[in-house]
Enzyme design. Structure first.
Site, PDB file in Angstrom:
ATOM      1  N   ALA A  60      -6.356  36.258  42.276  1.00 49.01           N
ATOM      2  CA  ALA A  60      -7.282  36.974  41.406  1.00 49.01           C
ATOM      3  C   ALA A  60      -6.501  37.414  40.172  1.00 49.01           C
ATOM      4  O   ALA A  60      -5.274  37.567  40.226  1.00 49.01           O
ATOM      5  CB  ALA A  60      -7.854  38.172  42.148  1.00 49.01           C
ATOM      6  N   GLU A  87      -7.385  32.306  49.375  1.00 54.58           N
ATOM      7  CA  GLU A  87      -8.654  32.732  49.989  1.00 54.58           C
ATOM      8  C   GLU A  87      -9.809  31.831  49.545  1.00 54.58           C
ATOM      9  O   GLU A  87     -10.682  31.497  50.337  1.00 54.58           O
ATOM     10  CB  GLU A  87      -8.933  34.194  49.610  1.00 54.58           C
TER      11      GLU A  87
END
Ligand code: HXC
Length: 258
Positions: A66, A112
């Site tokens: 992220a 992820e």
């Protein structure tokens, strides 16, 4: 889908390939990219001329996580209000098969994201990791849950608590990826597999995927919610501020446990 800012899209017969396309930031997943990705995948999922999808980055990075610049200053209330990781669930709900073609860094939110896919093909250069602990936080988009399921508690615990990366070969031995192939062919191998699946009955593929996910996702949803809340909570700590600032300032963090 015509004006993609952070993605690139290619179509070949029944197969659509989506490229994450922020190469300078190693495909760090900012909010804009994720919005575009979720919308694009959903659109392809509804398009009858598409039967299988491939998600990839570039040779250097699938995605390095992220976007830390977007999270560095955030507090838990902002994180809760934004709830930016909730929309990742929409990737989990896609009906058509999604194959990850991974090369280079596949870290944090990048790992992820790859684990949201149904099948993973890795280049021999791929490196997988959940390094969030090094910047004072933890995985927040399914890493603690999906990684543990994929590779077992002991290995997942070591990766999540130390942030150490594993190689493509290790990822294969541990059961995280389907296979490891030479760097020149990781994408074409994933596309080949997508074409193979696209030749099957789309209805059978859809129902079979749903059935595999049924067992895989039993008990998963509570865990995802729990993880996300803990992730947001960490934004109340000085260590999160220090860890992310240190990354952006390119220095080692000094954690105080506060
Ligand atoms: C924002 C990032 C970034 C990230 C890399 N960059 N990762 N920017 N968010 N996650 C930027 C760098 O700041 C740098 O920008 C450029 O990309 C190239 O990165 P370098 O560090 O210079 O490259 P290199 O030395 O090759 O190191 C590669 C790396 C390192 C080992 C992957 O970049 C790294 O450790 N990145 C962070 C990995 C990480 O912690 N991921 C987890 C994020 S938290 P400039 O402008 O300097 O060129 C997370 C939470 C998930 O994912 C929660 C739910 C989704």
């Amino acid at each position: 889908m015509t004006n993609l800012q952070f993605l690139r899209l290619e179509r070949d017969g029944y197969v659509a390939t989506v490229f994450l396309n922020r190469p300078k930031q190693l495909n760090a997943l900012n909010i804009g990219l994720m919005d575009e990705l979720v919308a694009t995948l959903e659109e392809l999922d509804c398009d009858d001329s598409v039967r299988a999808m491939v998600l990839t980055g570039n040779e250097k990075a699938f995605a390095a996580g992220a976007d830390i610049t977007e999270m560095a200053g955030a507090d838990p209330t902002t994180m809760l209000k934004r709830d930016q990781f909730a929309k990742w669930d929409r990737i989990r709900k896609l009906k058509k098969p999604l194959i990850a073609a991974v090369s280079g860094f596949c870290l944090g939110g990048g790992c992820e994201l790859a684990m949201h896919c149904d099948i993973m093909i890795a280049s021999e250069t791929a490196q997988f990791g959940q390094p969030e602990i090094k910047i004072g936080v933890m995985p927040g988009a399914g890493g603690t849950q999906r990684l543990t399921r994929a590779i077992g508690k002991a290995r997942a615990m070591e990766m999540v608590l130390t942030g150490k990366f594993i190689s493509a070969q290790e990822a294969y031995q541990f059961g995280l990826v389907n296979r490891v192939v030479p760097a020149e062919v990781y994408l074409s191998e994933a596309q080949k597999l997508a074409h193979e699946i696209a030749a099957m009955s789309p209805v059978a593929v859809r129902l079979a995927k749903e059935a595999v996910l049924k067992v895989y996702e039993s008990f998963l949803l509570d865990g995802l919610e729990f993880e996300r809340k803990n992730f947001y909570l960490l934004f109340a700590t000085e260590d999160q501020k220090e860890g992310m600032a240190a990354f952006l300032e390119k220095r080692a963090p000094q954690f105080k446990g506060k």
